[in-house]
Design an enzyme around this catalytic site. Structure first.
Site, PDB file in Angstrom:
ATOM      1  N   SER A 254       0.816  -1.213   0.000  1.00 44.37           N
ATOM      2  CA  SER A 254       0.000   0.000   0.000  1.00 44.37           C
ATOM      3  C   SER A 254       0.852   1.266   0.000  1.00 44.37           C
ATOM      4  CB  SER A 254      -0.901   0.010   1.242  1.00 44.37           C
ATOM      5  OG  SER A 254      -1.587   1.237   1.375  1.00 44.37           O
TER       6      SER A 254
ATOM      7  N   TYR B 218      -2.087   5.710  -4.725  1.00 42.01           N
ATOM      8  CA  TYR B 218      -3.117   6.742  -4.765  1.00 42.01           C
ATOM      9  C   TYR B 218      -2.529   7.916  -5.546  1.00 42.01           C
ATOM     10  CZ  TYR B 218      -5.773   4.366  -1.075  1.00 42.01           C
ATOM     11  OH  TYR B 218      -6.508   3.451  -0.337  1.00 42.01           O
TER      12      TYR B 218
ATOM     13  N   THR C 177      -5.602   2.802  -7.184  1.00 42.89           N
ATOM     14  CA  THR C 177      -6.945   2.754  -6.594  1.00 42.89           C
ATOM     15  C   THR C 177      -7.740   3.942  -7.107  1.00 42.89           C
ATOM     16  OG1 THR C 177      -6.179   1.596  -4.612  1.00 42.89           O
ATOM     17  CG2 THR C 177      -8.249   2.826  -4.442  1.00 42.89           C
TER      18      THR C 177
ATOM     19  N   LYS D  85      -7.720  -0.373  -9.877  1.00 40.44           N
ATOM     20  CA  LYS D  85      -8.414  -1.112  -8.805  1.00 40.44           C
ATOM     21  C   LYS D  85      -9.629  -0.316  -8.333  1.00 40.44           C
ATOM     22  CE  LYS D  85      -7.674  -3.075  -4.182  1.00 40.44           C
ATOM     23  NZ  LYS D  85      -8.622  -2.262  -3.395  1.00 40.44           N
TER      24      LYS D  85
ATOM     25  N   HIS E  73     -13.818  -2.005  -2.609  1.00 39.54           N
ATOM     26  CA  HIS E  73     -13.006  -1.494  -1.501  1.00 39.54           C
ATOM     27  C   HIS E  73     -13.462  -2.083  -0.164  1.00 39.54           C
ATOM     28  CE1 HIS E  73      -9.848   1.712  -1.224  1.00 39.54           C
ATOM     29  NE2 HIS E  73     -10.044   1.494   0.063  1.00 39.54           N
TER      30      HIS E  73
END
Length: 373
Positions: A122, A145, A171, A246, A270
């Site tokens: 992440s 992100y 994402t 995603k 999510h």
């Protein structure tokens, strides 16, 4: 009202025989995580209907056995973007692993290496992407992100490329944080010794407090800087890595993502953590797979707890699955050993289900393994 104070237990020194499937880890994990952190990691948006639907929808699908088929030479290998993976069970990106274990993402990466599993790290990892990459031989992808400033995004991409990450997972379904009421009630605050290590030194998002009578969301700086499909296309243009989008549930999003040049799609809601009352991920998968038409690989994220779940997902069009919370529960309960055990149980269950459904390899899993009443 904030949760009452409790003192977490230390990680397990060995795995008790009572842990027979991945969901057995949850109670052991909860005893070892501070109550606020538990609420942050395990809650979902609003009434958590979507989170529950992810499981209920998978449970409602039935498999159909196919007996006495030849299984000699069976395997679970798959090829994605020029790499052969031993099995289709990948570790999903989850923020702040150090909330549940002091070794954090390093322990998860160690387990991934031992179990030949791909790990998606992440952006909000509690350990820097370079340190994680240096600690493991496991294949790694980096979840990204898109940042408010393109220079910040470019920096993260360059770091991931330099550290040897093999793909970027962008994402797209969380431009704002969902209203996770259970987390709010628990009064969760990120502990001072844990931070988003990959974003250290970058400007923090501008805080926004809406005055009475003004737009609480549309008036925020974060919304004004929301990324668009043009930003995704720009990202694809600046990296040599394959980019996966995603957070796709809508077939139109799948089409727009492919038009932006992505190399893969991850069907996900999510975990229900952003918007409640969305369809279960498995319910959205067939229409997205039809829209994609085999042009790019599809991964699935949402509620995987059994090997039979994986067979169902692959039968409906996915190439691989991402597993999140069970990994965190294994990590919280027993560190790297717990994560490895979770992956081992899922792979064992997958192979058993494949054999009993007459599938010698992943390519043989199709809608024929699903019971059609």
């Amino acid at each position: 009202m904030p949760c009452s104070k409790r003192f977490p237990l230390p990680p397990l020194a060995s795995i008790p025989p009572q842990i027979a499937c991945v969901t057995d880890y949850e109670s052991y994990a909860q005893e070892r995580v501070e109550a606020g952190s538990w609420a942050y990691l395990n809650s979902a948006a609003a009434d958590q209907l979507t989170r529950r639907s992810n499981r209920c929808a998978l449970d409602a699908i039935r498999l159909l056995t196919r007996n006495m088929m030849p299984m000699r030479g069976g395997h679970t290998q798959l090829d994605l973007f020029g790499t052969t993976y031993a099995h289709p069970i990948f570790i999903a990106p989850v923020a702040y692993h150090r909330l549940v274990h002091p070794d954090g993402e390093l322990a998860t990466a160690l387990a991934a290496q031992a179990m030949q599993a791909l790990m998606v790290l992440s952006t909000l990892s509690s350990i820097a992407l370079e340190e994680v990459a240096a600690s493991t031989a496991a294949p790694l992808w980096f979840q990204l992100y898109l940042q408010p400033e393109k220079a910040q995004t470019r920096t993260l991409v360059s770091r991931a490329e330099a550290a040897g990450y093999r793909a970027l997972v962008v994402t797209i379904d969380a431009p704002i944080t969902g209203l996770r009421n259970a987390e709010q009630r628990a009064g969760f605050v990120l502990p001072g010794h844990i931070c988003a290590a990959n974003l250290r030194g970058m400007p923090s998002p501008l805080a926004h407090t809406a005055a009475p009578g003004t737009n609480p969301i549309f008036g925020s700086a974060l919304v004004q800087a929301m990324p668009t499909w043009e930003d995704l296309a720009w990202l694809v243009s600046i990296t040599r890595l394959p980019v996966l989008a995603k957070g796709v549930l809508n077939p139109k999003d799948a089409e727009d993502a492919m038009a932006a040049g992505v190399a893969g799609i991850i069907v996900s809601n999510h975990g229900g953590r952003v918007l409640d009352t969305l369809p279960a991920t498995i319910e959205a998968l067939p229409a997205v797979a039809q829209a994609i038409g085999g042009k790019v690989p599809i991964l699935f994220d949402g509620g995987i707890r059994r090997g039979t779940d994986i067979v169902k997902v692959l039968a409906l069009g996915a190439n691989a699955v991402l597993v999140g919370l069970p990994i965190i529960h294994g990590l919280a309960a027993a560190g790297a050993t717990g994560v490895a055990h979770v992956l081992h149980m899922l792979r064992t269950e997958l192979e058993m289900a494949m054999m009993l459904c007459g599938c010698r390899n992943l390519g043989e899993i199709n809608c024929d393994v699903l019971w059609q009443p």
